[in-house]
Write a protein that holds these residues in place. Structure first.
Motif, PDB file in Angstrom:
ATOM      1  N   PHE A 120      30.653  19.712  83.976  1.00 38.41           N
ATOM      2  CA  PHE A 120      29.546  19.064  83.283  1.00 38.41           C
ATOM      3  C   PHE A 120      29.780  19.104  81.776  1.00 38.41           C
ATOM      4  O   PHE A 120      29.621  18.103  81.084  1.00 38.41           O
ATOM      5  CB  PHE A 120      28.248  19.780  83.662  1.00 38.41           C
ATOM      6  N   ALA A 121      30.164  20.265  81.266  1.00 43.43           N
ATOM      7  CA  ALA A 121      30.368  20.422  79.832  1.00 43.43           C
ATOM      8  C   ALA A 121      31.557  19.607  79.338  1.00 43.43           C
ATOM      9  O   ALA A 121      31.565  19.134  78.202  1.00 43.43           O
ATOM     10  CB  ALA A 121      30.561  21.892  79.486  1.00 43.43           C
ATOM     11  N   GLN A 122      32.573  19.437  80.179  1.00 40.85           N
ATOM     12  CA  GLN A 122      33.790  18.754  79.762  1.00 40.85           C
ATOM     13  C   GLN A 122      33.739  17.244  79.970  1.00 40.85           C
ATOM     14  O   GLN A 122      34.535  16.509  79.416  1.00 40.85           O
ATOM     15  CB  GLN A 122      34.987  19.322  80.524  1.00 40.85           C
ATOM     16  N   THR A 123      32.816  16.800  80.782  1.00 41.50           N
ATOM     17  CA  THR A 123      32.737  15.381  81.106  1.00 41.50           C
ATOM     18  C   THR A 123      32.086  14.622  79.966  1.00 41.50           C
ATOM     19  O   THR A 123      31.027  14.998  79.500  1.00 41.50           O
ATOM     20  CB  THR A 123      31.905  15.174  82.383  1.00 41.50           C
ATOM     21  N   ASP A 124      32.731  13.567  79.543  1.00 38.50           N
ATOM     22  CA  ASP A 124      32.103  12.797  78.480  1.00 38.50           C
ATOM     23  C   ASP A 124      31.055  11.852  79.062  1.00 38.50           C
ATOM     24  O   ASP A 124      31.016  11.575  80.255  1.00 38.50           O
ATOM     25  CB  ASP A 124      33.127  12.074  77.618  1.00 38.50           C
ATOM     26  N   LYS A 125      30.189  11.398  78.214  1.00 35.44           N
ATOM     27  CA  LYS A 125      29.069  10.564  78.629  1.00 35.44           C
ATOM     28  C   LYS A 125      29.543   9.291  79.324  1.00 35.44           C
ATOM     29  O   LYS A 125      28.929   8.850  80.292  1.00 35.44           O
ATOM     30  CB  LYS A 125      28.207  10.239  77.416  1.00 35.44           C
ATOM     31  N   LYS A 126      30.616   8.724  78.875  1.00 35.55           N
ATOM     32  CA  LYS A 126      31.128   7.492  79.467  1.00 35.55           C
ATOM     33  C   LYS A 126      31.453   7.689  80.954  1.00 35.55           C
ATOM     34  O   LYS A 126      31.136   6.839  81.785  1.00 35.55           O
ATOM     35  CB  LYS A 126      32.371   7.023  78.710  1.00 35.55           C
ATOM     36  N   GLU A 127      32.060   8.819  81.307  1.00 30.13           N
ATOM     37  CA  GLU A 127      32.409   9.096  82.699  1.00 30.13           C
ATOM     38  C   GLU A 127      31.152   9.252  83.553  1.00 30.13           C
ATOM     39  O   GLU A 127      31.068   8.703  84.653  1.00 30.13           O
ATOM     40  CB  GLU A 127      33.272  10.353  82.780  1.00 30.13           C
ATOM     41  N   ALA A 128      30.158   9.969  83.048  1.00 32.40           N
ATOM     42  CA  ALA A 128      28.900  10.144  83.783  1.00 32.40           C
ATOM     43  C   ALA A 128      28.179   8.809  83.934  1.00 32.40           C
ATOM     44  O   ALA A 128      27.611   8.513  84.995  1.00 32.40           O
ATOM     45  CB  ALA A 128      28.008  11.158  83.082  1.00 32.40           C
ATOM     46  N   ALA A 146      27.206   6.971  87.446  1.00 28.10           N
ATOM     47  CA  ALA A 146      25.822   6.580  87.739  1.00 28.10           C
ATOM     48  C   ALA A 146      25.749   5.108  88.121  1.00 28.10           C
ATOM     49  O   ALA A 146      25.058   4.737  89.081  1.00 28.10           O
ATOM     50  CB  ALA A 146      24.924   6.861  86.539  1.00 28.10           C
ATOM     51  N   GLU A 147      26.448   4.261  87.410  1.00 23.40           N
ATOM     52  CA  GLU A 147      26.399   2.824  87.711  1.00 23.40           C
ATOM     53  C   GLU A 147      27.052   2.517  89.058  1.00 23.40           C
ATOM     54  O   GLU A 147      26.561   1.681  89.817  1.00 23.40           O
ATOM     55  CB  GLU A 147      27.017   2.008  86.586  1.00 23.40           C
ATOM     56  N   ARG A 148      28.146   3.192  89.372  1.00 25.95           N
ATOM     57  CA  ARG A 148      28.776   2.998  90.681  1.00 25.95           C
ATOM     58  C   ARG A 148      27.851   3.503  91.793  1.00 25.95           C
ATOM     59  O   ARG A 148      27.735   2.882  92.843  1.00 25.95           O
ATOM     60  CB  ARG A 148      30.117   3.717  90.751  1.00 25.95           C
ATOM     61  N   GLY A 149      27.216   4.633  91.555  1.00 25.96           N
ATOM     62  CA  GLY A 149      26.259   5.160  92.531  1.00 25.96           C
ATOM     63  C   GLY A 149      25.083   4.227  92.721  1.00 25.96           C
ATOM     64  O   GLY A 149      24.648   3.971  93.849  1.00 25.96           O
ATOM     65  N   ARG A 150      24.562   3.683  91.636  1.00 27.52           N
ATOM     66  CA  ARG A 150      23.441   2.729  91.721  1.00 27.52           C
ATOM     67  C   ARG A 150      23.843   1.491  92.528  1.00 27.52           C
ATOM     68  O   ARG A 150      23.054   0.985  93.317  1.00 27.52           O
ATOM     69  CB  ARG A 150      22.978   2.326  90.322  1.00 27.52           C
ATOM     70  N   ALA A 151      25.073   1.029  92.354  1.00 25.66           N
ATOM     71  CA  ALA A 151      25.540  -0.142  93.106  1.00 25.66           C
ATOM     72  C   ALA A 151      25.531   0.144  94.612  1.00 25.66           C
ATOM     73  O   ALA A 151      25.100  -0.693  95.411  1.00 25.66           O
ATOM     74  CB  ALA A 151      26.932  -0.551  92.641  1.00 25.66           C
ATOM     75  N   ILE A 152      25.978   1.318  94.991  1.00 29.17           N
ATOM     76  CA  ILE A 152      25.998   1.704  96.411  1.00 29.17           C
ATOM     77  C   ILE A 152      24.574   1.795  96.951  1.00 29.17           C
ATOM     78  O   ILE A 152      24.275   1.295  98.044  1.00 29.17           O
ATOM     79  CB  ILE A 152      26.760   3.023  96.597  1.00 29.17           C
ATOM     80  N   ILE A 153      23.692   2.412  96.198  1.00 30.43           N
ATOM     81  CA  ILE A 153      22.296   2.542  96.627  1.00 30.43           C
ATOM     82  C   ILE A 153      21.655   1.164  96.768  1.00 30.43           C
ATOM     83  O   ILE A 153      20.950   0.894  97.749  1.00 30.43           O
ATOM     84  CB  ILE A 153      21.514   3.430  95.646  1.00 30.43           C
ATOM     85  N   ARG A 154      21.907   0.274  95.801  1.00 31.79           N
ATOM     86  CA  ARG A 154      21.354  -1.102  95.886  1.00 31.79           C
ATOM     87  C   ARG A 154      21.880  -1.817  97.125  1.00 31.79           C
ATOM     88  O   ARG A 154      21.123  -2.498  97.818  1.00 31.79           O
ATOM     89  CB  ARG A 154      21.713  -1.891  94.631  1.00 31.79           C
ATOM     90  N   GLU A 155      23.175  -1.675  97.405  1.00 39.30           N
ATOM     91  CA  GLU A 155      23.757  -2.326  98.585  1.00 39.30           C
ATOM     92  C   GLU A 155      23.092  -1.845  99.871  1.00 39.30           C
ATOM     93  O   GLU A 155      22.825  -2.633 100.774  1.00 39.30           O
ATOM     94  CB  GLU A 155      25.259  -2.039  98.669  1.00 39.30           C
ATOM     95  N   ARG A 156      22.852  -0.558  99.955  1.00 41.80           N
ATOM     96  CA  ARG A 156      22.266   0.019 101.172  1.00 41.80           C
ATOM     97  C   ARG A 156      20.747  -0.174 101.224  1.00 41.80           C
ATOM     98  O   ARG A 156      20.155  -0.085 102.293  1.00 41.80           O
ATOM     99  CB  ARG A 156      22.612   1.496 101.275  1.00 41.80           C
ATOM    100  N   ASN A 157      20.150  -0.356 100.069  1.00 40.74           N
ATOM    101  CA  ASN A 157      18.711  -0.562  99.942  1.00 40.74           C
ATOM    102  C   ASN A 157      17.887   0.551 100.605  1.00 40.74           C
ATOM    103  O   ASN A 157      16.858   0.286 101.224  1.00 40.74           O
ATOM    104  CB  ASN A 157      18.291  -1.935 100.462  1.00 40.74           C
ATOM    105  N   GLU A 158      18.400   1.769 100.489  1.00 40.65           N
ATOM    106  CA  GLU A 158      17.695   2.947 100.984  1.00 40.65           C
ATOM    107  C   GLU A 158      18.256   4.164 100.269  1.00 40.65           C
ATOM    108  O   GLU A 158      19.370   4.125  99.749  1.00 40.65           O
ATOM    109  CB  GLU A 158      17.869   3.111 102.499  1.00 40.65           C
ATOM    110  N   PRO A 159      17.478   5.261 100.214  1.00 41.23           N
ATOM    111  CA  PRO A 159      18.013   6.473  99.604  1.00 41.23           C
ATOM    112  C   PRO A 159      19.297   6.918 100.323  1.00 41.23           C
ATOM    113  O   PRO A 159      19.436   6.739 101.535  1.00 41.23           O
ATOM    114  CB  PRO A 159      16.884   7.490  99.799  1.00 41.23           C
TER     115      PRO A 159
END
Length: 112
Positions: free
Chosen positions: A23-31, A35-48
């Protein structure tokens, strides 16, 4: 020698400690990308989506999440971006800005 009281050392579970280090070593761009890739998967599945399923989907799409406990690293990174990916009842992940009545999640009343 001083009279100052010594605090006992703090020992953390190694998986969690490694996740915090990552967490401390990860830059904001990577996080942000995660998050955007995760959001895309969640949108595709349309469920938690559970952490395990989200991790699997992300890695199947070529994302590498390193660490002793990569799923914990994922959780930590998603926690950093909780303004975009929220944990809902049951521990699954959902879009932080989208209500989900079935999951009991309402952005305007949920704490992030």
């Amino acid at each position: 020698m001083t009279d100052k009281k010594q605090e006992p050392p703090l020992y953390l579970d190694m998986g969690f400690a490694e996740a915090l280090e990552r967490f401390a070593q990860t830059d904001k761009k990577e996080a942000d990308e995660l998050a955007e890739r995760g959001r895309a998967i969640i949108r595709e599945r349309n469920e938690p989506v559970s952490r395990t399923d989200l991790f699997k989907a992300l890695t199947e799409r070529g994302l590498t999440i390193a660490g002793n406990d990569p799923e914990m690293v994922l959780s930590t990174m998603l926690w950093r971006t909780r303004d975009r990916v929220a944990r809902v009842k049951g521990g699954d992940y959902w879009l932080a800005d989208v209500p989900n009545e079935a999951a009991g999640y309402f952005p305007e009343t949920s704490t992030r």
